[in-house]
Design a protein around this motif. Structure first.
Motif, PDB file in Angstrom:
ATOM      1  N   PHE A 206      -1.821  -0.769 -11.595  1.00 23.85           N
ATOM      2  CA  PHE A 206      -2.033   0.601 -12.049  1.00 23.85           C
ATOM      3  C   PHE A 206      -0.871   1.490 -11.620  1.00 23.85           C
ATOM      4  CE2 PHE A 206      -6.586  -0.071 -13.027  1.00 23.85           C
ATOM      5  CZ  PHE A 206      -6.701   0.749 -14.133  1.00 23.85           C
ATOM      6  N   ALA A 207      -0.448   1.360 -10.363  1.00 22.81           N
ATOM      7  CA  ALA A 207       0.618   2.214  -9.840  1.00 22.81           C
ATOM      8  C   ALA A 207       1.941   1.962 -10.563  1.00 22.81           C
ATOM      9  CB  ALA A 207       0.783   1.966  -8.339  1.00 22.81           C
ATOM     10  N   VAL A 208       2.277   0.689 -10.774  1.00 27.97           N
ATOM     11  CA  VAL A 208       3.563   0.351 -11.394  1.00 27.97           C
ATOM     12  C   VAL A 208       3.601   0.802 -12.854  1.00 27.97           C
ATOM     13  CG1 VAL A 208       4.991  -1.576 -12.166  1.00 27.97           C
ATOM     14  CG2 VAL A 208       4.094  -1.553  -9.836  1.00 27.97           C
ATOM     15  N   VAL A 209       2.539   0.491 -13.617  1.00 27.88           N
ATOM     16  CA  VAL A 209       2.513   0.873 -15.031  1.00 27.88           C
ATOM     17  C   VAL A 209       2.510   2.394 -15.179  1.00 27.88           C
ATOM     18  CG1 VAL A 209       1.185   0.744 -17.172  1.00 27.88           C
ATOM     19  CG2 VAL A 209       1.384  -1.271 -15.714  1.00 27.88           C
ATOM     20  N   ALA A 210       1.753   3.070 -14.323  1.00 24.49           N
ATOM     21  CA  ALA A 210       1.684   4.523 -14.399  1.00 24.49           C
ATOM     22  C   ALA A 210       3.030   5.161 -14.096  1.00 24.49           C
ATOM     23  CB  ALA A 210       0.623   5.048 -13.435  1.00 24.49           C
ATOM     24  N   TYR A 211       3.728   4.670 -13.098  1.00 22.22           N
ATOM     25  CA  TYR A 211       4.987   5.292 -12.696  1.00 22.22           C
ATOM     26  C   TYR A 211       6.125   4.959 -13.670  1.00 22.22           C
ATOM     27  CZ  TYR A 211       8.931   6.869  -9.930  1.00 22.22           C
ATOM     28  OH  TYR A 211      10.061   7.526  -9.511  1.00 22.22           O
ATOM     29  N   ALA A 212       6.254   3.669 -14.031  1.00 25.78           N
ATOM     30  CA  ALA A 212       7.419   3.246 -14.806  1.00 25.78           C
ATOM     31  C   ALA A 212       7.213   3.365 -16.308  1.00 25.78           C
ATOM     32  CB  ALA A 212       7.781   1.808 -14.455  1.00 25.78           C
ATOM     33  N   GLY A 213       5.963   3.268 -16.754  1.00 32.15           N
ATOM     34  CA  GLY A 213       5.727   3.265 -18.192  1.00 32.15           C
ATOM     35  C   GLY A 213       5.986   1.890 -18.784  1.00 32.15           C
ATOM     36  N   THR A 214       5.440   1.648 -19.952  1.00 32.90           N
ATOM     37  CA  THR A 214       5.538   0.316 -20.541  1.00 32.90           C
ATOM     38  C   THR A 214       6.936  -0.013 -21.059  1.00 32.90           C
ATOM     39  OG1 THR A 214       4.763   1.201 -22.653  1.00 32.90           O
ATOM     40  CG2 THR A 214       3.100   0.298 -21.175  1.00 32.90           C
ATOM     41  N   ALA A 215       7.648   0.979 -21.580  1.00 35.42           N
ATOM     42  CA  ALA A 215       8.970   0.713 -22.148  1.00 35.42           C
ATOM     43  C   ALA A 215       9.941   0.206 -21.082  1.00 35.42           C
ATOM     44  CB  ALA A 215       9.518   1.975 -22.808  1.00 35.42           C
TER      45      ALA A 215
ATOM     46  N   VAL B   5       0.835  -1.206   0.000  1.00 36.16           N
ATOM     47  CA  VAL B   5       0.000   0.000   0.000  1.00 36.16           C
ATOM     48  C   VAL B   5       0.866   1.250   0.000  1.00 36.16           C
ATOM     49  CG1 VAL B   5      -1.605   1.363   1.399  1.00 36.16           C
ATOM     50  CG2 VAL B   5      -2.027  -1.073   1.045  1.00 36.16           C
ATOM     51  N   VAL B   6       1.918   1.256   0.822  1.00 39.20           N
ATOM     52  CA  VAL B   6       2.824   2.406   0.874  1.00 39.20           C
ATOM     53  C   VAL B   6       3.479   2.616  -0.490  1.00 39.20           C
ATOM     54  CG1 VAL B   6       4.993   3.271   1.838  1.00 39.20           C
ATOM     55  CG2 VAL B   6       3.268   2.260   3.346  1.00 39.20           C
ATOM     56  N   PHE B   7       3.970   1.550  -1.094  1.00 42.14           N
ATOM     57  CA  PHE B   7       4.629   1.656  -2.396  1.00 42.14           C
ATOM     58  C   PHE B   7       3.670   2.183  -3.460  1.00 42.14           C
ATOM     59  CE2 PHE B   7       5.191  -0.554  -6.503  1.00 42.14           C
ATOM     60  CZ  PHE B   7       6.362   0.069  -6.917  1.00 42.14           C
ATOM     61  N   ALA B   8       2.463   1.610  -3.536  1.00 38.78           N
ATOM     62  CA  ALA B   8       1.499   2.037  -4.547  1.00 38.78           C
ATOM     63  C   ALA B   8       1.082   3.487  -4.344  1.00 38.78           C
ATOM     64  CB  ALA B   8       0.268   1.121  -4.517  1.00 38.78           C
ATOM     65  N   ALA B   9       0.856   3.870  -3.091  1.00 43.78           N
ATOM     66  CA  ALA B   9       0.426   5.240  -2.801  1.00 43.78           C
ATOM     67  C   ALA B   9       1.507   6.250  -3.189  1.00 43.78           C
ATOM     68  CB  ALA B   9       0.084   5.372  -1.319  1.00 43.78           C
ATOM     69  N   VAL B  10       2.756   5.969  -2.850  1.00 43.40           N
ATOM     70  CA  VAL B  10       3.848   6.885  -3.192  1.00 43.40           C
ATOM     71  C   VAL B  10       4.023   6.967  -4.708  1.00 43.40           C
ATOM     72  CG1 VAL B  10       6.339   7.271  -3.027  1.00 43.40           C
ATOM     73  CG2 VAL B  10       5.051   6.543  -1.011  1.00 43.40           C
ATOM     74  N   ALA B  11       3.927   5.822  -5.404  1.00 41.54           N
ATOM     75  CA  ALA B  11       4.091   5.810  -6.857  1.00 41.54           C
ATOM     76  C   ALA B  11       3.016   6.649  -7.535  1.00 41.54           C
ATOM     77  CB  ALA B  11       4.050   4.370  -7.370  1.00 41.54           C
ATOM     78  N   VAL B  12       1.753   6.481  -7.133  1.00 41.19           N
ATOM     79  CA  VAL B  12       0.658   7.235  -7.743  1.00 41.19           C
ATOM     80  C   VAL B  12       0.784   8.724  -7.423  1.00 41.19           C
ATOM     81  CG1 VAL B  12      -1.840   7.603  -7.733  1.00 41.19           C
ATOM     82  CG2 VAL B  12      -0.920   5.288  -7.792  1.00 41.19           C
ATOM     83  N   TYR B  13       1.166   9.040  -6.194  1.00 40.82           N
ATOM     84  CA  TYR B  13       1.345  10.448  -5.818  1.00 40.82           C
ATOM     85  C   TYR B  13       2.412  11.104  -6.691  1.00 40.82           C
ATOM     86  CZ  TYR B  13       3.062  14.499  -3.289  1.00 40.82           C
ATOM     87  OH  TYR B  13       3.484  15.772  -2.968  1.00 40.82           O
ATOM     88  N   ARG B  14       3.519  10.413  -6.913  1.00 33.45           N
ATOM     89  CA  ARG B  14       4.600  10.995  -7.710  1.00 33.45           C
ATOM     90  C   ARG B  14       4.211  11.127  -9.182  1.00 33.45           C
ATOM     91  NH1 ARG B  14      10.503   8.846  -6.435  1.00 33.45           N
ATOM     92  NH2 ARG B  14      10.870  10.654  -7.776  1.00 33.45           N
TER      93      ARG B  14
ATOM     94  N   ALA C 127      13.022  -4.708  -7.357  1.00 32.04           N
ATOM     95  CA  ALA C 127      14.166  -4.136  -6.645  1.00 32.04           C
ATOM     96  C   ALA C 127      14.578  -2.823  -7.296  1.00 32.04           C
ATOM     97  CB  ALA C 127      15.332  -5.123  -6.640  1.00 32.04           C
ATOM     98  N   ALA C 128      14.587  -2.786  -8.638  1.00 36.88           N
ATOM     99  CA  ALA C 128      14.927  -1.559  -9.349  1.00 36.88           C
ATOM    100  C   ALA C 128      13.857  -0.499  -9.150  1.00 36.88           C
ATOM    101  CB  ALA C 128      15.115  -1.852 -10.832  1.00 36.88           C
ATOM    102  N   LEU C 129      12.586  -0.898  -9.198  1.00 36.42           N
ATOM    103  CA  LEU C 129      11.495   0.057  -8.999  1.00 36.42           C
ATOM    104  C   LEU C 129      11.480   0.618  -7.584  1.00 36.42           C
ATOM    105  CD1 LEU C 129       8.410  -1.434 -10.868  1.00 36.42           C
ATOM    106  CD2 LEU C 129       9.534   0.754 -11.290  1.00 36.42           C
ATOM    107  N   ALA C 130      11.856  -0.213  -6.620  1.00 33.25           N
ATOM    108  CA  ALA C 130      11.883   0.258  -5.234  1.00 33.25           C
ATOM    109  C   ALA C 130      12.814   1.453  -5.090  1.00 33.25           C
ATOM    110  CB  ALA C 130      12.326  -0.879  -4.313  1.00 33.25           C
ATOM    111  N   ARG C 131      13.974   1.377  -5.720  1.00 34.35           N
ATOM    112  CA  ARG C 131      14.930   2.489  -5.650  1.00 34.35           C
ATOM    113  C   ARG C 131      14.403   3.713  -6.388  1.00 34.35           C
ATOM    114  NH1 ARG C 131      18.366  -2.018  -6.011  1.00 34.35           N
ATOM    115  NH2 ARG C 131      18.353  -1.980  -8.299  1.00 34.35           N
ATOM    116  N   GLU C 132      13.758   3.502  -7.541  1.00 34.40           N
ATOM    117  CA  GLU C 132      13.226   4.615  -8.315  1.00 34.40           C
ATOM    118  C   GLU C 132      12.110   5.345  -7.575  1.00 34.40           C
ATOM    119  OE1 GLU C 132      14.252   5.834 -11.045  1.00 34.40           O
ATOM    120  OE2 GLU C 132      15.618   4.329 -11.872  1.00 34.40           O
ATOM    121  N   VAL C 133      11.195   4.586  -6.951  1.00 40.49           N
ATOM    122  CA  VAL C 133      10.004   5.179  -6.336  1.00 40.49           C
ATOM    123  C   VAL C 133      10.281   5.671  -4.922  1.00 40.49           C
ATOM    124  CG1 VAL C 133       7.629   4.720  -5.576  1.00 40.49           C
ATOM    125  CG2 VAL C 133       8.465   3.762  -7.740  1.00 40.49           C
ATOM    126  N   LEU C 134      10.969   4.855  -4.138  1.00 35.36           N
ATOM    127  CA  LEU C 134      11.095   5.137  -2.705  1.00 35.36           C
ATOM    128  C   LEU C 134      12.464   5.667  -2.299  1.00 35.36           C
ATOM    129  CD1 LEU C 134       9.284   1.923  -1.423  1.00 35.36           C
ATOM    130  CD2 LEU C 134       8.311   4.215  -1.627  1.00 35.36           C
TER     131      LEU C 134
END
Length: 543
Positions: A317-326, A229-238, A340-347
């Motif tokens: 939704f949060a992951v695709v929105a933040y990182a993009g499909t590419a 929940v924390v990860f998804a919320a931060v990703a969508v907020y950003r 692991a890579a997304l964790a560093r990018e988002v958080l």
């Protein structure tokens, strides 16, 4: 009212207690499915009370019986959720899924939910007729005969063997990353040794007692969900704040359209989705140890799929929105490492939150995945389908110690051998897992319709819930099974990209396990044929 189960050649009750089954359920008029008056679970009597997973007293089982009333509905729900390993499943499938269907990944997760819900409904109603810890094995045997039932039970046992080592490996790897021990995480020998130790520890907890396992699962489940929940919320907020570091795109409603990427891509995506949902039936495997065993485990299985749907949609939704499909498609081959890579990018410096979520997810699932395999082996042994030694239950703890350690030993050997071959071989064994899952889920749906065939015309409720729904779910899974076999036959589609006897490694692994099952079944039948003298039955027409 007459019992809902036909006479057995080797009654389950005889292996546990002479106490009669008690009728449970509502009146026929209040039950649109016509399920009222089902034969309830056999409950061993006697013994002092001990705390259950929900804090209420639970009866201690006599020697030779599982502990009755050890856990409640919420415990079963937590176990069903944790068995799917939501964070790990998302980490493993999100990259390949986006590579196949792009922004329509949430839609494919929604579409994958449909056959899972229909099969979960079949589990619920079959469990009401026969609350047996062997689930598919017992139900398919009753409805379709002993040979089909044996193969269904074998498939369940083998899923545990294939996946337990991989789950423990992920738990160790992400756990080391979460505490900053990146060097140890990259050390193959250290990681393998810690994985084996973790498998042994989780098995010990399973043998230690169902109540202990349930409390452990409750803690891990809560921790996992909070981290997601924390990860998804931060990703969508950003995304909406415009502070993301990748090619963010705002979510849109048409992402829920599973057909947006076309038919072939949808087939591959659905197979990944089915893998992501797999595991919820662990709640039903604990039916003999759950309060209100004719109803609570089945409801827990159904609600597990619903909660998973909400979790998967939110995080997808949060992951695709933040990182993009590419970005996600480019990391498809990295499997769970993409998280692991997304964790560093988002958080940023708080990336340990998501790493901890994946670690606890895989840790919880390592334990809960042992449950279906061990309980199924126990049930098969009680009916004479496996040697009697597998039916041994720890007299003090009321858990199936022999079958649990058998699953542990076999899974550990499989992990070590396959891991020594290569990481790609381990990935191929997980791909083979999807074929076994689709097989025994489909069998369960068919068994539900066949068992209740006399009740299907009693109204729209029985027709939809007992017949059409389970058959539709089975048809979807059989379609996926056929498509997957064709896809896995091509060595180029395997992680190892190496042909084994002209076939892809995942298909060859699945065929090897199926062949081994047939051989063992024939050997057992020659040694003791009593189980194979059972004949299929049918639920009697309700008045």
């Amino acid at each position: 009212m007459a019992a809902d189960t036909p006479p057995e050649t080797t009654p389950r009750a005889a292996t546990a207690t002479a106490a009669p089954a008690l009728p449970v359920g509502t009146t026929a008029a209040a039950d649109p499915t016509g399920m009222a008056g089902m034969t309830g679970p056999v409950r061993p009597t006697g013994g002092p009370a001990s705390p259950s997973g929900n804090g209420a007293p639970a009866a201690t089982a006599p020697a030779g019986a599982l502990t009755p009333d050890a856990i409640g509905f919420l415990d079963a729900l937590a176990i069903g959720l944790n068995a799917t390993s939501p964070a790990y499943s998302l980490a493993a499938v999100i990259g390949p899924l986006v590579a196949l269907v792009g922004v329509h990944a949430p839609g494919v997760m929604l579409a994958s939910f449909v056959p899972m819900l229909l099969i979960a409904s079949a589990f619920h109603f079959l469990n009401r007729a026969d609350p047996d810890c062997g689930t598919t094995f017992s139900w398919v045997t009753r409805a379709l005969g002993p040979t089909t039932g044996w193969l269904g039970g074998w498939a369940i046992a083998m899923t545990g063997v294939l996946v337990v080592g991989s789950l423990a490996d992920v738990a160790v790897g992400f756990g080391l990353l979460a505490v900053g021990a990146d060097g140890l995480a990259d050390d193959t020998l250290v990681r393998e040794a810690l994985t084996v130790l973790l498998i042994l520890l989780m098995s010990w907890l399973c043998v230690r007692g169902t109540e202990v396992s349930a409390r452990f699962q409750n803690v891990l489940g809560l921790l996992q969900v909070l981290c997601l929940v924390v990860f998804a919320a931060v990703a969508v907020y950003r995304v909406y704040a415009g502070t993301g570091s990748l090619d963010a795109v705002r979510p849109a409603a048409d992402w829920l359209d599973p057909f947006g990427a076309g038919g072939p891509a949808l087939t591959g995506g659905l197979l990944l989705g089915v893998f992501a949902y797999w595991g919820w039936e662990s709640a039903v495997n604990l039916t003999e140890e759950t309060k209100d065993s004719a109803n609570a485990p089945g409801r827990a299985g159904i609600w597990s799929t619903v909660v998973l749907l909400a979790t998967y949609l939110a995080v997808a939704f949060a992951v695709v929105a933040y990182a993009g499909t590419a970005y996600l498609a480019g990391h498809a081959d990295a499997a769970e490492d993409v998280f692991a890579a997304l964790a560093r990018e988002v958080l940023g410096g708080w990336d340990w939150i998501l790493l901890l979520a994946v670690a606890t997810s895989a840790l919880a699932s390592t334990q809960t995945t042992i449950i279906p395999a061990s309980r199924t082996a126990l049930s098969m042994a009680r009916r004479g389908a496996l040697p009697a030694a597998f039916a041994h239950i720890d007299a003090r703890r009321g858990t199936p110690s022999t079958s649990t350690w058998w699953v542990t030993g076999t899974a550990t050997v499989w992990y070590v051998v396959i891991h020594r071959i290569s990481e790609n071989a381990l990935a191929d064994s997980l791909t083979a897992l999807s074929l076994l899952i689709a097989f025994y889920y489909a069998l369960t749906g068919i068994a539900c319709a066949v068992w209740y065939r006399r009740r299907l015309m009693r109204g729209p409720g029985p027709f939809l819930l007992l017949g059409l729904g389970p058959l539709l779910g089975s048809a979807m899974l059989i379609w996926l099974l056929v498509e997957s076999v064709a896809d896995m036959a091509d060595p180029g589609n395997a992680s190892s990209s190496t042909a084994w006897f002209g076939l892809g490694a995942p298909l060859l692994i699945a065929l090897f396990l199926a062949g081994a099952g047939v051989v063992l079944m024939l050997v057992r039948r020659a040694a003791s044929g009593a189980f194979w003298r059972e004949r299929p039955g049918v639920a009697p027409e309700a008045p």
